[in-house]
Structure formats: structure tokens, C-alpha cells
Design an enzyme around this catalytic site. Structure first.
Site, PDB file in Angstrom:
ATOM      1  N   SER A 299      28.287 -21.128  32.854  1.00 44.91           N
ATOM      2  CA  SER A 299      29.040 -20.433  31.814  1.00 44.91           C
ATOM      3  C   SER A 299      29.452 -21.376  30.676  1.00 44.91           C
ATOM      4  O   SER A 299      28.609 -21.874  29.947  1.00 44.91           O
ATOM      5  CB  SER A 299      30.254 -19.754  32.454  1.00 44.91           C
ATOM      6  OG  SER A 299      30.874 -18.861  31.566  1.00 44.91           O
ATOM      7  N   ASP A 310      20.781 -28.711  21.767  1.00 46.82           N
ATOM      8  CA  ASP A 310      20.244 -28.184  20.509  1.00 46.82           C
ATOM      9  C   ASP A 310      20.502 -29.131  19.339  1.00 46.82           C
ATOM     10  O   ASP A 310      19.658 -29.282  18.450  1.00 46.82           O
ATOM     11  CB  ASP A 310      20.833 -26.805  20.214  1.00 46.82           C
ATOM     12  CG  ASP A 310      20.164 -25.702  21.032  1.00 46.82           C
ATOM     13  OD1 ASP A 310      19.251 -26.018  21.825  1.00 46.82           O
ATOM     14  OD2 ASP A 310      20.554 -24.528  20.895  1.00 46.82           O
ATOM     15  N   LYS A 324      24.298 -18.755  33.711  1.00 43.67           N
ATOM     16  CA  LYS A 324      25.203 -17.632  33.421  1.00 43.67           C
ATOM     17  C   LYS A 324      25.395 -17.551  31.912  1.00 43.67           C
ATOM     18  O   LYS A 324      26.215 -18.250  31.337  1.00 43.67           O
ATOM     19  CB  LYS A 324      26.545 -17.813  34.123  1.00 43.67           C
ATOM     20  CG  LYS A 324      27.532 -16.670  33.883  1.00 43.67           C
ATOM     21  CD  LYS A 324      28.803 -16.893  34.683  1.00 43.67           C
ATOM     22  CE  LYS A 324      29.792 -15.750  34.456  1.00 43.67           C
ATOM     23  NZ  LYS A 324      30.413 -15.811  33.117  1.00 43.67           N
TER      24      LYS A 324
END
Length: 407
Positions: A299, A310, A324
Site C-alpha cells: 500500500s 519512477d 496493493k
């Protein structure tokens, strides 16, 4: 039309309306729903629920706890979604949930364990700067008396409740192999859970572990991060292993302290509504960083890992994360209970939803099969670095990765 006839017709209409309202009210009192309702629990379903309730009340051998039955019914409604992340919370459960999210609770600041065979209650962990720590309670102590009363037959919930009432309490403990009896005085207070820990390693490499993302995480991270910088930190290892996640805002506020300007994460609900979380990029990290993750990093921890990957501001080390990629919202109800529902998917800055797949680290390092698994509450803060790295191959690789980038 004469005034008398108008009055007569008006009286009939008023009588019909009143009768209808009485009928609807009676139906509601009997079935718990209004007639002609479009709800899933109206009509036959509502009548069936009333029938089941009456059978339980009339026939069940041991009697019925109506409050527990109601909670079970509400929980069952949410459980019908077959979503492991949605749920119904009774008032007490919701209070515990809120305390966990806030990272604060009323108590003396320790966790306890009860031996199922002997009934002994032992202190597992004493939280930093808590009333328990200030009173001198230590991990491993056995709790034997509370205000002179033996506690061997108490359930943990009862003992915890009596220690949370704010009154000064006398605790008798047994400590060490010789079972020395010690009596301490302690009083409950608001305790803030320490979820960010760390230290400076050799070669000026900082280590920061985040165990979960609570309301207090960004501030705790800022304090430790700045302290390590003041000590001359030249590289950083972030440890998110076994971090189950937490609050979306908390992870975004933490990431904003190390990311460049731009998108941190965005969410989309079932109607395609998009909400973006961005950072101003005032303090982007300028030193090499490795982020440790494993199969229990989930999560909000995956939001952190996804943004780092990224933006290429760090190297992910470890094993593929949990996967998740959805967001829950909790809705408080009037009686103090609450319903938590999955309301959206989240996406990394590059537009990837990792639900069901997780994030693959840049450098994969499996945990040795012949070694005990890494526990969620592990703490190497007092272990010499060479001993630590000999027991933790993932950490060893993270340190090597940072060292190589520092050259």
C-alpha cells in the site's frame, strides 16, 4: 365546486395521506425498512431478516446479544463485497483503528503477550519515551500484580483497559532468571508510537526504517533525516520491509521531503474521477539512496517505492512488493461505528497500477530459506554493523549499492 364539497374532498385526501403514513410507519417498525424502497434489504429480504431475528430470539438456547447481532449483520453486509480491505467496525474497533492511523493512543506504552498454557503475561516491547519506559519497565518482564491484585487470570483486553483509565497504577513485575520482584508506579498518558527509527552507519551512510505511515510519520522522518544530514550523511538506506502501509497523505508528505517537483501519486475512482498528489520539490535528495522492500511492503509503502523508482532517485533492493494498489476511505456513522470501503485505484507517477503484481526491485535479493524470516518488529539499533550485515543479506546489498554510488 362548493366550499363544502372542496372541504369534504380535502378531508378525504388528508385522511388517505395520514393512513398511508401510518401504514408506512408500521411497516418500518415491523420490518425495519420502508415499503417500496429500492434498497437491497427491503421487501422479502427485510422480512426474512426479521424472521431470522425472531427465530434466534425465540429458539436459540443461550440467548441473543442484540448489539452483537446487529454488529454481525452490518459486518456481513460489507463482507458480501468479498473485498478483504473493506469492513465494518464497531465503535470500539473504530476507536482502535483511528488510534492506529493517528499513531497515538491512551495507555502506558507497552505491548504484552499471554502464554496460552501458563497464563503468564509478559512485556514484549516498551515504547520509547512512554510512561512504561519512564517507570523502568523492560521487555521480558512478567506482570504479576496490578494494585496488589493477581493478574494471572486476567485477559489481556481487561488488563489493558485497566491500565488505560488514567489512574495511577502499581505494577509488580518479575525480572530476569532469578525472577526478582520489582514494583513500579505508572500512569496512562497519550502515547505516540515511534514509527521512524534509524542510525548512522559506517562510511557516513544513514539508515532510516519506517514501520508504517501514520499521521506522525512525516514529522518523525523529518527529525531523523535532518539529524543524519547534520552528522554528515553521504548516502541513505531506507527500510520499508514489512511496512503494511497506512495513510496516503502521510506517505505523500514524507516523499515530498526527498522528491523533485512533480506528481507523487494519483487515484481514480469507479467514475474515472482523478485526484493528483503533487510535491513542490523544495528539498530533493542529493545523495545516493537504496530502498529496501519485500513481499510484506504494501500500500503506502509501495507508493513510496513506486515514486522513488519512477523518479530514479534511489535503487530498490529486496523482493517484489505485496501488490496493493487500491485506496480505502473510512466513513464514520452516527453511533460511533464506521464502514471502510475500497473507493479508488492508485497509480505511480508513470501511470502504473501495481495491484496484484507489486513492484519488482532493481536489485533482487531473496531472504535465505535456511534463515528465520525477518520479523515485523525487528530492531538492529543496538547491533554492531558487521554483525547486522552478516545476518541480513538484503541490508548488506543495500549498503553495497549505496557505497558503489558514492564513489
Amino acid at each position: 365546486m362548493s366550499d363544502r364539497k372542496k372541504t369534504f374532498i380535502g378531508g378525504i385526501l388528508l385522511g388517505v395521506a395520514a393512513a398511508f403514513l401510518v401504514l408506512c410507519g408500521g411497516y418500518y417498525l415491523y420490518y425495519g425498512v420502508f415499503p417500496f424502497s429500492d434498497s437491497a434489504i427491503s421487501g422479502k429480504t427485510g422480512r426474512k431478516a426479521v424472521t431470522v431475528q425472531r427465530l434466534m430470539e425465540e429458539k436459540y438456547l443461550d440467548g441473543v446479544d442484540e448489539e452483537r447481532m446487529a454488529d454481525g449483520m452490518y459486518a456481513g453486509m460489507v463482507a458480501s463485497l468479498e473485498d478483504p480491505y473493506s469492513g465494518y467496525y464497531s465503535p470500539d474497533q473504530y476507536q482502535n483503528l483511528m488510534e492506529s492511523a493517528e499513531g497515538k493512543y491512551q495507555g502506558i506504552g507497552l505491548s504484552m503477550m499471554k502464554d496460552a498454557e501458563t497464563g503468564e503475561i509478559t512485556v514484549q516491547e516498551v515504547y520509547q519515551d512512554s510512561p512504561a519506559q519512564k517507570a523502568g519497565i523492560q521487555a521480558g518482564d512478567q506482570l504479576v500484580e496490578l494494585n496488589g491484585e493477581a493478574i494471572g487470570d486476567m485477559e489481556l483486553e481487561e488488563l489493558a483497559g485497566r491500565l488505560q483509565n488514567g489512574e495511577e497504577a502499581s505494577l509488580t513485575l518479575l525480572r530476569g532468571d532469578d525472577r526478582e520482584a520489582i514494583t513500579v508506579t505508572v500512569q496512562a498518558a497519550e502515547v505516540e508510537m515511534t514509527v521512524v527509527t534509524g542510525r548512522m552507519l559506517e562510511n557516513q551512510i544513514g539508515y532510516i526504517r519506517i514501520s508504517r505511515f501514520t499521521e506522525g510519520t512525516p514529522e518523525q522522518f523529518e527529525t531523523l533525516y535532518q539529524s543524519l544530514q547534520e552528522q554528515g550523511m553521504k548516502g541513505l538506506v531506507m527500510d520499508l520491509r514489512n511496512n503494511p502501509g497506512g495513510l496516503l497523505d502521510a506517505v505523500c508528505e514524507t516523499l515530498e521531503q526527498i522528491l523533485p517537483e512533480g506528481l507523487i501519486v494519483y487515484t481514480e475512482d469507479k467514475n474515472g474521477n482523478r485526484v493528483e498528489h503533487t510535491g513542490e520539490g523544495n528539498t530533493p535528495i542529493q545523495i545516493p539512496m537504496a530502498v529496501l522492500v519485500n513481499e510484506n511492503s504494501a500500500s503506502a509503502a509501495e507508493i513510496f517505492a513506486g515514486a522513488v523508482k519512477d523518479y530514479q532517485v534511489g535503487t530498490l533492493v529486496g523482493t517484489t512488493t505485496f501488490g496493493k494498489g487500491i485506496v480505502q476511505e473510512t466513513y464514520a456513522l452516527e453511533d460511533g461505528s464506521a464502514v471502510k470501503l475500497t473507493i479508488a485505484k492508485y497509480y505511480t507517477p508513470s501511470g502504473v497500477n501495481i495491484h496484484g503484481t507489486g513492484i519488482t526491485p532493481d536489485v533482487e535479493v531473496e531472504w535465505p530459506e535456511d534463515q528465520d524470516p525477518l520479523e515485523s518488529d525487528f530492531d538492529f539499533s543496538d547491533v554492531p554493523e558487521t554483525q547486522w550485515l552478516s545476518r541480513d543479506p538484503q541490508m548488506k546489498k543495500a549498503v553495497e549499492t549505496v557505497e558503489a554510488a558514492m564513489v
